[in-house]
Design a protein around this motif. Structure first.
Motif, PDB file in Angstrom:
ATOM      1  N   ASP A  71       0.858  -1.186   0.000  1.00  0.00           N
ATOM      2  CA  ASP A  71       0.000   0.000   0.000  1.00  0.00           C
ATOM      3  C   ASP A  71       0.891   1.231   0.000  1.00  0.00           C
ATOM      4  OD1 ASP A  71      -2.796  -1.024   0.301  1.00  0.00           O
ATOM      5  OD2 ASP A  71      -1.950  -1.906   2.114  1.00  0.00           O
ATOM      6  N   ASN A  72       0.469   2.231  -0.749  1.00  0.00           N
ATOM      7  CA  ASN A  72       1.154   3.521  -0.698  1.00  0.00           C
ATOM      8  C   ASN A  72       0.637   4.320   0.492  1.00  0.00           C
ATOM      9  OD1 ASN A  72       1.061   3.212  -4.098  1.00  0.00           O
ATOM     10  ND2 ASN A  72       2.982   3.831  -3.133  1.00  0.00           N
ATOM     11  N   VAL A  73       1.519   5.101   1.111  1.00  0.00           N
ATOM     12  CA  VAL A  73       1.112   5.947   2.234  1.00  0.00           C
ATOM     13  C   VAL A  73       1.668   7.353   2.031  1.00  0.00           C
ATOM     14  CG1 VAL A  73       0.976   4.034   3.873  1.00  0.00           C
ATOM     15  CG2 VAL A  73       3.133   5.292   3.628  1.00  0.00           C
ATOM     16  N   SER A  74       0.986   8.324   2.576  1.00  0.00           N
ATOM     17  CA  SER A  74       1.437   9.717   2.478  1.00  0.00           C
ATOM     18  C   SER A  74       2.652   9.926   3.383  1.00  0.00           C
ATOM     19  CB  SER A  74       0.310  10.665   2.888  1.00  0.00           C
ATOM     20  OG  SER A  74       0.008  10.489   4.268  1.00  0.00           O
ATOM     21  N   LEU A  75       3.312  11.070   3.217  1.00  0.00           N
ATOM     22  CA  LEU A  75       4.484  11.390   4.019  1.00  0.00           C
ATOM     23  C   LEU A  75       4.142  11.438   5.501  1.00  0.00           C
ATOM     24  CD1 LEU A  75       7.471  12.250   4.163  1.00  0.00           C
ATOM     25  CD2 LEU A  75       6.718  14.618   3.840  1.00  0.00           C
ATOM     26  N   ASP A  76       3.026  12.061   5.859  1.00  0.00           N
ATOM     27  CA  ASP A  76       2.628  12.154   7.270  1.00  0.00           C
ATOM     28  C   ASP A  76       2.369  10.778   7.871  1.00  0.00           C
ATOM     29  OD1 ASP A  76       2.850  14.881   7.376  1.00  0.00           O
ATOM     30  OD2 ASP A  76       0.715  15.279   7.022  1.00  0.00           O
ATOM     31  N   VAL A  77       1.746   9.915   7.118  1.00  0.00           N
ATOM     32  CA  VAL A  77       1.458   8.564   7.604  1.00  0.00           C
ATOM     33  C   VAL A  77       2.757   7.791   7.806  1.00  0.00           C
ATOM     34  CG1 VAL A  77       0.434   6.325   7.025  1.00  0.00           C
ATOM     35  CG2 VAL A  77      -0.856   8.437   6.630  1.00  0.00           C
ATOM     36  N   MET A  78       3.682   7.871   6.843  1.00  0.00           N
ATOM     37  CA  MET A  78       4.951   7.155   6.963  1.00  0.00           C
ATOM     38  C   MET A  78       5.733   7.647   8.180  1.00  0.00           C
ATOM     39  SD  MET A  78       6.837   4.726   5.750  1.00  0.00           S
ATOM     40  CE  MET A  78       6.646   4.361   3.996  1.00  0.00           C
TER      41      MET A  78
END
Length: 256
Positions: A64-71
């Motif tokens: 799954d791809n995640v946004s910068l904030d999530v990572m």
């Protein structure tokens, strides 16, 4: 799928794995960076993979791809990783023939180096005491160079494990502050178990025998390893012994 919320249920579960207690209970841990991801895939231990938005993943694994904030919210690194995975513990019931016991080893770099050297020298199992640093600590994992997936890891009470080893007629050696015995005088065995109790940084090991116990010590030698006080792990010394004179410290016979 792109995950943009830190409150996503899956992300919340991943974040919990940053806590040692939760990681132990789930028998899962986080890995970050290509080297660890590759080793986890190679050993069939990767369970989930998250890729930073905009980064092209080259692995044949569902992710799954995640946004910068999530990572950032699920990573323990200062610099945000492009890849983060959830891996499962290696669990084997058999100790194997070569065992290392780490008792109260707190330094992540030292623990990682021991794991890496253990794999290089053919050790089957490393037992971490409950008061040692977690072998799944982010700094430990980086120090292993990905070798964490190539050796059986146990986290348990050391005294319990020593009792189990003795029940299997396995001789245990450990560190000591006094007396010594030349390596040439130590009897050779078929298998071995080693107990390390925080050998001080910058010193190398010598050995002694007390009745039926083999003890590893380095206090009397006082041999510094360099200006930067770089550690020579006991396991490295043992590895040299194994490859040169074949010393293996354990024999499958009854000991008092």
């Amino acid at each position: 799928m792109l995950i943009t919320s830190k409150d996503n249920n899956r992300i919340k579960e991943v974040r919990k794995l940053l806590v040692r207690k939760h990681s132990l209970s789930k028998e899962l841990f986080l890995i970050e960076g290509e080297n660890l991801i590759e080793e986890a895939i190679k050993n069939n231990l990767l369970r989930e993979l998250y890729v930073l938005e905009g980064y092209e993943c080259r692995y044949d694994f569902s992710y799954d791809n995640v946004s910068l904030d999530v990572m950032k919210s699920i990573s323990d690194l200062k610099s945000t990783p492009r890849l983060l995975g959830v891996a499962s513990y290696i669990k084997k019931n058999d100790f194997g023939k070569r065992i290392v016991l780490l008792d109260g080893v707190q330094d992540p770099g030292n623990a990682g180096t021991i794991i890496r050297n253990a794999v290089a020298f053919g050790v089957d199992t490393i037992v971490f005491s409950k008061d040692s640093v977690s072998p799944y600590n982010e700094k430990v994992l980086r120090s292993t160079g990905g070798m964490i997936f190539n050796i059986n890891i146990i986290i348990d009470d050391i005294e319990n494990k020593i009792f189990e080893l003795k029940e299997k007629n396995i001789k245990v050696i450990g560190t000591s502050l006094s007396k010594s015995k030349s390596l040439e005088d130590i009897e050779k065995y078929d298998n071995y178990s080693v107990r390390e109790i925080n050998i001080p940084v910058g010193y190398t090991a010598i050995y002694r025998q007390e009745e039926n116990k083999f003890i590893v010590t380095n206090i009397k030698t006082l041999i510094q390893t360099g200006k930067n006080n770089l550690i020579i792990q006991m396991l490295s010394i043992l590895g040299l012994i194994f490859t040169t004179i074949g010393v293996i410290i354990q024999k499958r016979k009854n000991y008092e």
